[in-house]
Motif scaffolding. Structure first.
Motif, mmCIF file in Angstrom:
data_model
loop_
_atom_site.group_PDB
_atom_site.id
_atom_site.type_symbol
_atom_site.label_atom_id
_atom_site.label_comp_id
_atom_site.label_asym_id
_atom_site.label_seq_id
_atom_site.Cartn_x
_atom_site.Cartn_y
_atom_site.Cartn_z
ATOM 1 N N UNK A 280 133.429 51.104 46.548
ATOM 2 C CA UNK A 280 133.332 52.073 47.635
ATOM 3 C C UNK A 280 134.660 52.763 47.918
ATOM 4 N N UNK A 281 135.714 52.388 47.222
ATOM 5 C CA UNK A 281 137.016 52.987 47.489
ATOM 6 C C UNK A 281 137.045 54.481 47.190
ATOM 7 N N UNK A 282 136.446 54.979 46.092
ATOM 8 C CA UNK A 282 136.418 56.442 45.903
ATOM 9 C C UNK A 282 135.705 57.183 47.019
ATOM 10 N N UNK A 283 134.656 56.571 47.597
ATOM 11 C CA UNK A 283 133.962 57.214 48.707
ATOM 12 C C UNK A 283 134.860 57.336 49.929
ATOM 13 N N UNK A 284 135.687 56.329 50.168
ATOM 14 C CA UNK A 284 136.610 56.399 51.296
ATOM 15 C C UNK A 284 137.703 57.438 51.049
ATOM 16 N N UNK A 285 138.136 57.561 49.800
ATOM 17 C CA UNK A 285 139.134 58.595 49.473
ATOM 18 C C UNK A 285 138.538 59.974 49.709
ATOM 19 N N UNK A 286 137.284 60.165 49.310
ATOM 20 C CA UNK A 286 136.616 61.449 49.530
ATOM 21 C C UNK A 286 136.506 61.754 51.016
ATOM 22 N N UNK A 287 136.257 60.730 51.833
ATOM 23 C CA UNK A 287 136.174 60.924 53.290
ATOM 24 C C UNK A 287 137.526 61.356 53.855
ATOM 25 N N UNK B 248 137.982 64.979 55.658
ATOM 26 C CA UNK B 248 138.141 65.048 57.104
ATOM 27 C C UNK B 248 139.598 64.995 57.558
ATOM 28 N N UNK B 249 140.487 64.579 56.694
ATOM 29 C CA UNK B 249 141.911 64.551 57.035
ATOM 30 C C UNK B 249 142.724 65.126 55.876
ATOM 31 N N UNK B 250 142.577 66.424 55.618
ATOM 32 C CA UNK B 250 143.330 67.023 54.498
ATOM 33 C C UNK B 250 144.827 67.060 54.745
ATOM 34 N N UNK B 251 145.251 66.823 55.988
ATOM 35 C CA UNK B 251 146.690 66.833 56.270
ATOM 36 C C UNK B 251 147.403 65.593 55.735
ATOM 37 N N UNK B 252 146.647 64.539 55.415
ATOM 38 C CA UNK B 252 147.257 63.321 54.885
ATOM 39 C C UNK B 252 147.754 63.561 53.463
ATOM 40 N N UNK B 253 148.925 63.039 53.178
ATOM 41 C CA UNK B 253 149.472 63.164 51.829
ATOM 42 C C UNK B 253 148.840 62.133 50.902
ATOM 43 N N UNK B 254 149.043 62.316 49.614
ATOM 44 C CA UNK B 254 148.510 61.358 48.646
ATOM 45 C C UNK B 254 149.120 59.978 48.840
ATOM 46 N N UNK B 255 150.400 59.945 49.197
ATOM 47 C CA UNK B 255 151.042 58.651 49.426
ATOM 48 C C UNK B 255 150.455 57.921 50.611
ATOM 49 N N UNK B 256 150.113 58.643 51.681
ATOM 50 C CA UNK B 256 149.513 58.002 52.852
ATOM 51 C C UNK B 256 148.122 57.474 52.537
ATOM 52 N N UNK B 257 147.337 58.256 51.799
ATOM 53 C CA UNK B 257 145.996 57.793 51.432
ATOM 54 C C UNK B 257 146.078 56.582 50.511
ATOM 55 N N UNK B 258 147.012 56.616 49.563
ATOM 56 C CA UNK B 258 147.170 55.480 48.648
ATOM 57 C C UNK B 258 147.555 54.220 49.404
ATOM 58 N N UNK C 167 146.781 53.585 52.581
ATOM 59 C CA UNK C 167 145.695 53.175 53.468
ATOM 60 C C UNK C 167 144.615 52.386 52.735
ATOM 61 N N UNK C 168 144.181 52.882 51.585
ATOM 62 C CA UNK C 168 143.041 52.272 50.898
ATOM 63 C C UNK C 168 143.426 51.548 49.619
ATOM 64 N N UNK C 169 144.716 51.573 49.242
ATOM 65 C CA UNK C 169 145.149 50.837 48.064
ATOM 66 C C UNK C 169 144.682 51.444 46.759
ATOM 67 N N UNK C 170 145.049 52.683 46.515
ATOM 68 C CA UNK C 170 144.645 53.363 45.283
ATOM 69 C C UNK C 170 145.859 54.036 44.663
ATOM 70 N N UNK C 171 145.619 54.849 43.645
ATOM 71 C CA UNK C 171 146.711 55.528 42.941
ATOM 72 C C UNK C 171 146.624 57.032 43.183
ATOM 73 N N UNK C 172 147.747 57.687 43.023
ATOM 74 C CA UNK C 172 147.804 59.132 43.252
ATOM 75 C C UNK C 172 146.971 59.927 42.244
ATOM 76 N N UNK C 173 146.926 59.553 40.960
ATOM 77 C CA UNK C 173 146.033 60.295 40.044
ATOM 78 C C UNK C 173 144.570 60.252 40.463
ATOM 79 N N UNK C 174 144.126 59.114 41.008
ATOM 80 C CA UNK C 174 142.735 59.026 41.475
ATOM 81 C C UNK C 174 142.500 59.967 42.642
ATOM 82 N N UNK C 175 143.440 60.009 43.578
ATOM 83 C CA UNK C 175 143.306 60.906 44.732
ATOM 84 C C UNK C 175 143.310 62.357 44.281
#
Length: 253
Positions: free
Chosen positions: A102-109, A113-123, A125-133
Motif C-alpha cells: 500500500x506504500x505506492x498508494x500513500x505516495x500517490x495520496x 493532496x500535498x504537492x508542496x511536499x518535497x521528495x525528501x519529505x515524502x521519502x 514519511x513513508x519510507x520510500x525512495x526518490x525514484x519511486x516518488x
C-alpha cells in the motif's frame, strides 16, 4: 547519551559480576529499573550470555568501582572514536511487510493532496525512495493504472503529527521563497488541530424535497404575507361543467 553495545547482555553481566544498583545499571544501558530487577530474578533475559563491557572497551574497572562505592554515581561509557556519530546515522523508515504493497498508494495520496511536499519529505514519511516518488509524480510507475490514493496516516505508515509537521515546514519554505499559494493549497496546509476547531459547514440536502426552502444561512426564511396559501383541496378543485357538457347532453339519444 550514548548507550553500550548489546545493552541487555551488558546488563546481565553487570548484574552477575558487580554490586551496582539496578537504577545505575538501568540508566547506563537504557532499560527500565524493573526490567533490570527481572534480570536479577531470572524472569527477564533468560539464557542471554553476559557481555563483558571491560573486555569490550566500553567501561573501565575504575568506573565500575566508583559506581559500586557510590550509589549516586552514574556510569559513563568509555569514549570510542570509531563510534562517534553513530547515534546520528539513521536508515530509512521501516515498513511492515503487510503494508508495503500500500506504500505506492500513500505516495500517490501525498503527491495529489500535498504537492508542496518535497521528495525528501515524502521519502522520510513513508519510507520510500526518490525514484519511486518521481515515477508516481510523472505517472510512469508500472502499476499506476491500478493505484488509488490512500491516506498514509490511515495505513499506519506515519503519524498525523509527523504529516502536519512536514506540511508546515513546506508551507514556511514556500512562504520564505515568495511563492503564491492558491486557495486549494491553503486549505491543504491546515493542520489537523485547526481543522477540528473549524465550524461545521452547512449541509446541502441530497433529495429534491426541501430545496424550495433551502438556504445556506441558519436564519429561517421569512414567509411572504401577500402570497396566497394553496391547499390540496383548492389545487385539485376542478371547474364546473360549461358549454361543452351541454353539447354532450344534446348529442345523447
Amino acid at each position: 547519551m550514548a548507550k553500550p553495545l548489546m545493552a541487555k547482555a551488558t546488563a546481565v553481566w553487570l548484574v552477575d559480576n558487580t554490586t551496582i544498583s539496578f537504577k545505575q545499571i538501568a540508566d547506563f544501558v537504557g532499560m527500565h529499573e524493573l526490567e533490570v530487577q527481572g534480570i536479577a530474578d531470572g524472569d527477564v533475559a533468560a539464557g542471554v550470555k553476559g557481555f563483558d563491557p571491560i573486555a569490550n572497551n566500553q567501561l573501565t574497572q575504575d568506573e565500575i568501582d566508583a559506581a559500586q562505592n557510590n550509589p549516586l554515581h552514574k556510569l559513563k561509557l568509555k569514549f570510542n572514536p570509531s563510534a562517534a556519530g553513530e547515534e546520528k546515522r539513521r536508515g530509512p523508515r521501516y515498513t511492515p511487510l503487510s503494508k508495503r504493497q500500500d506504500r505506492p498508494n500513500s505516495i500517490l495520496w501525498l503527491v495529489k493532496f500535498h504537492p508542496e511536499l518535497s521528495d525528501g519529505q515524502i521519502a522520510k514519511l513513508v519510507g520510500t525512495t526518490k525514484p519511486t516518488i518521481q515515477s508516481i509524480r510523472e505517472r510512469t510507475h508500472w502499476n499506476i493504472a491500478n493505484m488509488q490514493p490512500i491516506d498514509p496516516v490511515a495505513l499506519g505508515l506515519c503519524k498525523q503529527s509527523e504529516l502536519d509537521t512536514a506540511v508546515q515546514k513546506a508551507a514556511a519554505k514556500k512562504a520564505a521563497e515568495g511563492g503564491v499559494m492558491s486557495d486549494d493549497e491553503r486549505r491543504k496546509l491546515v493542520s489537523t488541530e485547526q481543522s477540528l476547531e473549524m465550524d461545521a459547514a452547512p449541509k446541502i440536502p441530497t433529495a429534491i424535497e426541501g430545496l424550495e426552502t433551502f438556504s445556506l444561512s441558519d436564519e429561517p426564511s421569512e414567509e411572504k404575507d401577500d402570497e396566497p396559501i394553496i391547499d390540496a383541496d383548492s389545487f385539485f378543485n376542478l371547474p364546473k361543467g360549461g358549454a361543452d357538457d351541454e353539447d354532450e347532453d344534446d348529442l345523447r339519444p
